[in-house]
Design an enzyme around this catalytic site. Structure first.
Site, mmCIF file in Angstrom:
data_model
loop_
_atom_site.group_PDB
_atom_site.id
_atom_site.type_symbol
_atom_site.label_atom_id
_atom_site.label_comp_id
_atom_site.label_asym_id
_atom_site.label_seq_id
_atom_site.Cartn_x
_atom_site.Cartn_y
_atom_site.Cartn_z
ATOM 1 N N ARG A 37 55.702 47.844 48.476
ATOM 2 C CA ARG A 37 55.119 48.398 49.695
ATOM 3 C C ARG A 37 55.321 49.915 49.757
ATOM 4 O O ARG A 37 54.775 50.578 50.643
ATOM 5 C CB ARG A 37 55.716 47.753 50.941
ATOM 6 C CG ARG A 37 55.611 46.262 50.920
ATOM 7 C CD ARG A 37 54.616 45.715 51.940
ATOM 8 N NE ARG A 37 54.216 44.374 51.582
ATOM 9 C CZ ARG A 37 53.088 44.079 50.913
ATOM 10 N NH1 ARG A 37 52.246 45.026 50.562
ATOM 11 N NH2 ARG A 37 52.812 42.840 50.595
ATOM 12 N N HIS A 67 56.185 50.494 36.913
ATOM 13 C CA HIS A 67 54.911 50.397 37.640
ATOM 14 C C HIS A 67 55.077 51.038 39.020
ATOM 15 O O HIS A 67 55.978 50.678 39.767
ATOM 16 C CB HIS A 67 54.516 48.918 37.774
ATOM 17 C CG HIS A 67 53.083 48.696 38.133
ATOM 18 N ND1 HIS A 67 52.474 49.297 39.210
ATOM 19 C CD2 HIS A 67 52.113 47.930 37.556
ATOM 20 C CE1 HIS A 67 51.204 48.906 39.280
ATOM 21 N NE2 HIS A 67 50.961 48.078 38.278
ATOM 22 N N TYR A 70 51.822 49.543 44.221
ATOM 23 C CA TYR A 70 50.356 49.465 44.207
ATOM 24 C C TYR A 70 49.749 49.827 45.551
ATOM 25 O O TYR A 70 48.543 49.852 45.702
ATOM 26 C CB TYR A 70 49.873 48.096 43.725
ATOM 27 C CG TYR A 70 50.510 46.919 44.405
ATOM 28 C CD1 TYR A 70 50.127 46.555 45.693
ATOM 29 C CD2 TYR A 70 51.499 46.184 43.765
ATOM 30 C CE1 TYR A 70 50.717 45.483 46.323
ATOM 31 C CE2 TYR A 70 52.098 45.108 44.393
ATOM 32 C CZ TYR A 70 51.701 44.761 45.670
ATOM 33 O OH TYR A 70 52.303 43.700 46.292
ATOM 34 N N HIS A 107 48.000 52.625 39.473
ATOM 35 C CA HIS A 107 46.601 52.320 39.775
ATOM 36 C C HIS A 107 45.940 53.606 40.265
ATOM 37 O O HIS A 107 46.459 54.237 41.188
ATOM 38 C CB HIS A 107 46.496 51.253 40.869
ATOM 39 C CG HIS A 107 47.063 49.922 40.475
ATOM 40 N ND1 HIS A 107 47.080 48.843 41.320
ATOM 41 C CD2 HIS A 107 47.603 49.493 39.306
ATOM 42 C CE1 HIS A 107 47.620 47.801 40.698
ATOM 43 N NE2 HIS A 107 47.950 48.180 39.468
ATOM 44 N N GLU A 142 45.985 52.702 34.802
ATOM 45 C CA GLU A 142 45.694 51.304 34.504
ATOM 46 C C GLU A 142 44.194 51.039 34.654
ATOM 47 O O GLU A 142 43.564 51.495 35.605
ATOM 48 C CB GLU A 142 46.500 50.382 35.433
ATOM 49 C CG GLU A 142 46.243 48.897 35.142
ATOM 50 C CD GLU A 142 47.237 47.963 35.813
ATOM 51 O OE1 GLU A 142 48.249 48.434 36.370
ATOM 52 O OE2 GLU A 142 46.990 46.743 35.775
ATOM 53 N N ASP A 176 44.695 46.299 31.164
ATOM 54 C CA ASP A 176 45.003 45.008 31.777
ATOM 55 C C ASP A 176 43.864 44.038 31.430
ATOM 56 O O ASP A 176 42.711 44.285 31.782
ATOM 57 C CB ASP A 176 45.141 45.197 33.294
ATOM 58 C CG ASP A 176 45.588 43.939 34.019
ATOM 59 O OD1 ASP A 176 44.960 42.877 33.813
ATOM 60 O OD2 ASP A 176 46.541 44.010 34.803
ATOM 61 N N HIS A 179 41.933 42.634 34.362
ATOM 62 C CA HIS A 179 41.130 43.680 35.014
ATOM 63 C C HIS A 179 39.896 44.061 34.196
ATOM 64 O O HIS A 179 38.813 44.196 34.752
ATOM 65 C CB HIS A 179 41.976 44.934 35.262
ATOM 66 C CG HIS A 179 43.118 44.712 36.202
ATOM 67 N ND1 HIS A 179 44.028 45.703 36.519
ATOM 68 C CD2 HIS A 179 43.503 43.611 36.894
ATOM 69 C CE1 HIS A 179 44.925 45.216 37.365
ATOM 70 N NE2 HIS A 179 44.629 43.950 37.601
ATOM 71 N N HIS A 211 48.633 44.938 29.713
ATOM 72 C CA HIS A 211 49.040 43.871 30.627
ATOM 73 C C HIS A 211 48.303 42.619 30.183
ATOM 74 O O HIS A 211 47.066 42.609 30.146
ATOM 75 C CB HIS A 211 48.647 44.199 32.070
ATOM 76 C CG HIS A 211 49.498 45.264 32.695
ATOM 77 N ND1 HIS A 211 49.135 45.921 33.845
ATOM 78 C CD2 HIS A 211 50.707 45.749 32.336
ATOM 79 C CE1 HIS A 211 50.091 46.781 34.162
ATOM 80 N NE2 HIS A 211 51.053 46.698 33.270
ATOM 81 N N ASP A 224 40.137 40.474 40.502
ATOM 82 C CA ASP A 224 41.553 40.758 40.252
ATOM 83 C C ASP A 224 42.471 39.627 40.715
ATOM 84 O O ASP A 224 43.350 39.837 41.536
ATOM 85 C CB ASP A 224 41.957 42.097 40.898
ATOM 86 C CG ASP A 224 43.340 42.547 40.427
ATOM 87 O OD1 ASP A 224 43.961 41.869 39.580
ATOM 88 O OD2 ASP A 224 43.798 43.602 40.918
ATOM 89 N N HIS A 226 45.007 37.171 38.869
ATOM 90 C CA HIS A 226 45.634 36.838 37.590
ATOM 91 C C HIS A 226 45.848 35.333 37.482
ATOM 92 O O HIS A 226 46.108 34.669 38.477
ATOM 93 C CB HIS A 226 46.991 37.531 37.462
ATOM 94 C CG HIS A 226 46.904 39.030 37.541
ATOM 95 N ND1 HIS A 226 47.973 39.836 37.262
ATOM 96 C CD2 HIS A 226 45.886 39.861 37.841
ATOM 97 C CE1 HIS A 226 47.620 41.101 37.405
ATOM 98 N NE2 HIS A 226 46.365 41.149 37.767
ATOM 99 N N GLU A 256 51.845 39.662 33.517
ATOM 100 C CA GLU A 256 51.876 39.732 34.995
ATOM 101 C C GLU A 256 51.225 38.466 35.538
ATOM 102 O O GLU A 256 50.401 38.516 36.451
ATOM 103 C CB GLU A 256 51.088 40.936 35.493
ATOM 104 C CG GLU A 256 51.583 42.277 35.026
ATOM 105 C CD GLU A 256 50.659 43.413 35.450
ATOM 106 O OE1 GLU A 256 49.427 43.285 35.259
ATOM 107 O OE2 GLU A 256 51.162 44.392 35.986
HETATM 108 ZN ZN ZN Z 1 45.825 42.936 38.793
HETATM 109 FE FE FE Z 2 48.120 45.031 35.584
HETATM 110 FE FE FE Z 3 48.984 47.076 37.981
#
Ligand code: ZN
Ligand code: FE
Ligand code: FE
Length: 277
Positions: A37, A67, A70, A107, A142, A176, A179, A211, A224, A226, A256
């Site tokens: 967050r 990472h 996000y 991102h 990414e 990714d 993605h 990823h 998106d 996963h 992920e």
């Molecule tokens: Zn993702």
């Molecule tokens: Fe990713």
């Molecule tokens: Fe990511």
């Protein structure tokens, strides 16, 4: 051994995260630099960092992947939101120089109505504000699914960001698999074709990490979501092709997928088996 691992947490410290990576059979791992967050990061504990560095020296680890949260938006329209992203990334990079041996993945953000060109300009400006000539950490854009107004769903967009960054030698890309498939690149059906396209537009020398995620949705879905390896639209063959591809064999690969530790352990085992290890 290839550098294969999964997403873990540093909530109990870097050394604990490194040990957990070993427990799941990993030779790398990814972690969020702070609460996803985007809250304040815990202070670095010099003893923990020293123990983590000793662990790394004693084992065959590749680069770890840090990472960014996000929820930051490095191309936000609102000045305060943009400044928050800049400050967060700058602080992350300062800390990662102390930890050492990490790539910093983020991102690119969402342009939310400003248009893709304005978004690209702002991301490059954010990067130009935080990159330092003396830093050792490589920063990774990414590849995104192109959900909503996300920037980075097309290789051309990442290329345009890179073109505007002054300290380009500090930059790379993290691919990714979920993605890019969601973004419309048929990585499951034609890995070589996608890599050729990546090379033509961005340059394969910029590719620094992957990823590994299956996708709940078909190619071009822009969703998106996963999925566990082999349980989505990409399928196990896609990941077999990736771990066996000569151009990808030295790159860190991180899962992920929606798993707890036993699931990750099993997926890492399968990937190593498919790689012929
Ligand atoms: Zn993702
Ligand atoms: Fe990713
Ligand atoms: Fe990511």
């Amino acid at each position: 051994m290839q550098y294969i691992g999964c997403h873990l947490t540093i909530s109990k410290g870097f050394h604990a995260m490194g040990n957990q990576a070993l427990e799941v059979g990993g030779t790398t791992a990814q972690f969020f630099t702070r609460n996803p967050r985007g809250g304040k990061a815990k202070d670095l504990d010099p003893e923990d960092i020293a123990a983590f560095q000793a662990l790394r020296a004693a084992h065959h680890f590749g680069p770890f992947i840090a990472h960014a949260p996000y929820t930051i938006n490095p191309c936000a329209a609102k000045p305060e939101t943009l400044e928050f992203a800049r400050m967060t990334m700058e602080d992350d990079l300062r800390r990662l120089e102390i930890v050492g041996g990490c790539l910093y993945n983020f991102h690119p953000g969402s342009h939310v109505g400003q248009g893709i060109e304005a978004g690209i300009e702002k991301i490059a400006e954010t990067l130009n504000n935080i990159l330092k000539p003396e830093q050792n950490t490589i920063v990774l854009l990414e590849t995104m699914a192109g959900k909503g107004s996300e920037v980075g769903g097309r290789f051309e967009e990442l290329r345009e960001i890179l073109d505007r960054v002054v300290l380009r030698e500090k930059m790379g890309v993290c691919l990714d698999t979920c993605h890019v498939s969601d973004g419309g690149y048929d990585i499951a059906g034609d890995l070589d074709g996608v890599l050729t396209e990546f090379d033509k537009v961005i340059g394969l020398d910029r590719l620094r990490a992957l990823h590994l995620n299956d996708s709940m949705n078909p190619v071009g879905a822009h969703k998106d979501r996963h999925q566990k390896l082999g349980q989505g639209y990409l399928g196990l063959d896609c990941f077999r092709n990736i771990v066996r591809h000569p151009a990808l064999k030295d790159l860190p690969k991180v899962l992920e997928t929606p798993n707890e530790l036993p699931g990750y352990t099993e997926e890492i085992r399968i990937l190593r088996e498919m790689a012929g290890e």
